[in-house]
Scaffold this active site. Structure first.
Site, mmCIF file in Angstrom:
data_model
loop_
_atom_site.group_PDB
_atom_site.id
_atom_site.type_symbol
_atom_site.label_atom_id
_atom_site.label_comp_id
_atom_site.label_asym_id
_atom_site.label_seq_id
_atom_site.Cartn_x
_atom_site.Cartn_y
_atom_site.Cartn_z
ATOM 1 N N HIS A 176 6.135 -11.857 6.117
ATOM 2 C CA HIS A 176 5.973 -11.434 4.720
ATOM 3 C C HIS A 176 7.332 -11.160 4.106
ATOM 4 C CE1 HIS A 176 5.674 -7.971 7.432
ATOM 5 N NE2 HIS A 176 6.312 -7.275 6.505
ATOM 6 N N LEU A 177 7.421 -11.493 2.848
ATOM 7 C CA LEU A 177 8.632 -11.263 2.076
ATOM 8 C C LEU A 177 8.353 -10.069 1.172
ATOM 9 C CD1 LEU A 177 11.359 -12.727 1.592
ATOM 10 C CD2 LEU A 177 10.185 -14.093 -0.156
ATOM 11 N N HIS A 178 9.191 -9.036 1.271
ATOM 12 C CA HIS A 178 9.066 -7.892 0.365
ATOM 13 C C HIS A 178 9.813 -8.223 -0.926
ATOM 14 C CE1 HIS A 178 7.937 -4.702 3.442
ATOM 15 N NE2 HIS A 178 8.466 -5.593 4.240
ATOM 16 N N ASN A 219 11.897 -8.496 7.079
ATOM 17 C CA ASN A 219 12.177 -7.812 8.343
ATOM 18 C C ASN A 219 11.667 -8.667 9.502
ATOM 19 O OD1 ASN A 219 13.210 -5.507 7.024
ATOM 20 N ND2 ASN A 219 11.149 -4.689 6.728
ATOM 21 N N ILE A 278 0.828 -1.210 0.000
ATOM 22 C CA ILE A 278 0.000 0.000 0.000
ATOM 23 C C ILE A 278 0.867 1.267 0.000
ATOM 24 C CG2 ILE A 278 -0.239 0.356 2.515
ATOM 25 C CD1 ILE A 278 -3.296 0.543 2.028
HETATM 26 P P1 AMP Z 1 7.187 -4.482 7.522
HETATM 27 O O1 AMP Z 1 7.556 -3.071 7.931
HETATM 28 O O2 AMP Z 1 8.334 -5.306 7.028
HETATM 29 O O3 AMP Z 1 6.392 -5.174 8.611
HETATM 30 O O4 AMP Z 1 6.255 -4.325 6.266
HETATM 31 C C1 AMP Z 1 4.881 -4.130 6.356
HETATM 32 C C2 AMP Z 1 4.438 -3.609 5.025
HETATM 33 O O5 AMP Z 1 3.050 -3.799 4.922
HETATM 34 C C3 AMP Z 1 4.705 -2.121 4.810
HETATM 35 O O6 AMP Z 1 5.534 -1.965 3.658
HETATM 36 C C4 AMP Z 1 3.308 -1.538 4.621
HETATM 37 O O7 AMP Z 1 3.281 -0.492 3.663
HETATM 38 C C5 AMP Z 1 2.527 -2.749 4.166
HETATM 39 N N1 AMP Z 1 1.096 -2.715 4.443
HETATM 40 C C6 AMP Z 1 0.499 -2.450 5.629
HETATM 41 N N2 AMP Z 1 -0.839 -2.541 5.517
HETATM 42 C C7 AMP Z 1 -1.093 -2.872 4.217
HETATM 43 C C8 AMP Z 1 -2.278 -3.096 3.458
HETATM 44 N N3 AMP Z 1 -3.496 -3.007 4.014
HETATM 45 N N4 AMP Z 1 -2.151 -3.410 2.156
HETATM 46 C C9 AMP Z 1 -0.941 -3.502 1.572
HETATM 47 N N5 AMP Z 1 0.222 -3.314 2.233
HETATM 48 C C10 AMP Z 1 0.152 -2.984 3.533
#
Ligand code: AMP
Ligand code: ZN
Length: 114
Positions: free
Chosen positions: A100-102, A87, A31
């Site tokens: 989650h994997l970025h 992370n 997002i």
């Molecule tokens: P982290 O900081 O590694 O936990 O990454 C979490 C990620 O989730 C961040 O990059 C956020 O922008 C993303 N995120 C949070 N809520 C949503 C959502 N509803 N849809 C898509 N991405 C999200």
């Protein structure tokens, strides 16, 4: 069920832009993208972070990597290069506690990361 935003995305209770899904894994566009391509790959199974993963999750974790590879190819960033980031806990920047994997691509990345 845990009150978890990514479990809700996997269950389609929260809307997202889904890039790939199957019975075990869902991938959707971040997002708040940090690169032209920024997709998150998650297991449907709620695992809070890599610290909570077990031997039982071995093939699931491997599958997330291969889904990332396929998405990178499909989204046209495989040849130039892409970065996978996982992370783990707050000190590393984890903000959503569902593993989650970025997948980041479409721009150059520096090393070491910030
Ligand atoms: P982290 O900081 O590694 O936990 O990454 C979490 C990620 O989730 C961040 O990059 C956020 O922008 C993303 N995120 C949070 N809520 C949503 C959502 N509803 N849809 C898509 N991405 C999200
Ligand atoms: Zn979850």
């Amino acid at each position: 069920m845990v009150d978890c935003v990514f479990c809700k995305i996997a269950a389609k209770e929260i809307q997202s832009k889904i890039a790939y899904e199957d019975e075990e894994v869902v991938a959707f566009h971040d997002i708040n993208p940090q690169a032209p391509i920024h997709v998150l790959i998650i297991p449907r199974k709620h695992i809070a972070s890599l610290n909570e993963a077990t031997e039982e999750d071995q093939s699931l974790l491997g599958k997330m990597m291969l889904v990332a590879q396929r998405l990178a190819k499909g989204l046209g960033v495989a040849e130039d290069g892409y970065r996978l980031v996982l992370n783990t806990n707050r000190g590393a920047g984890q903000s959503v506690f569902h593993i989650h994997l970025h997948l980041l691509g479409g721009r150059p990345f520096r090393w070491p990361p910030g």
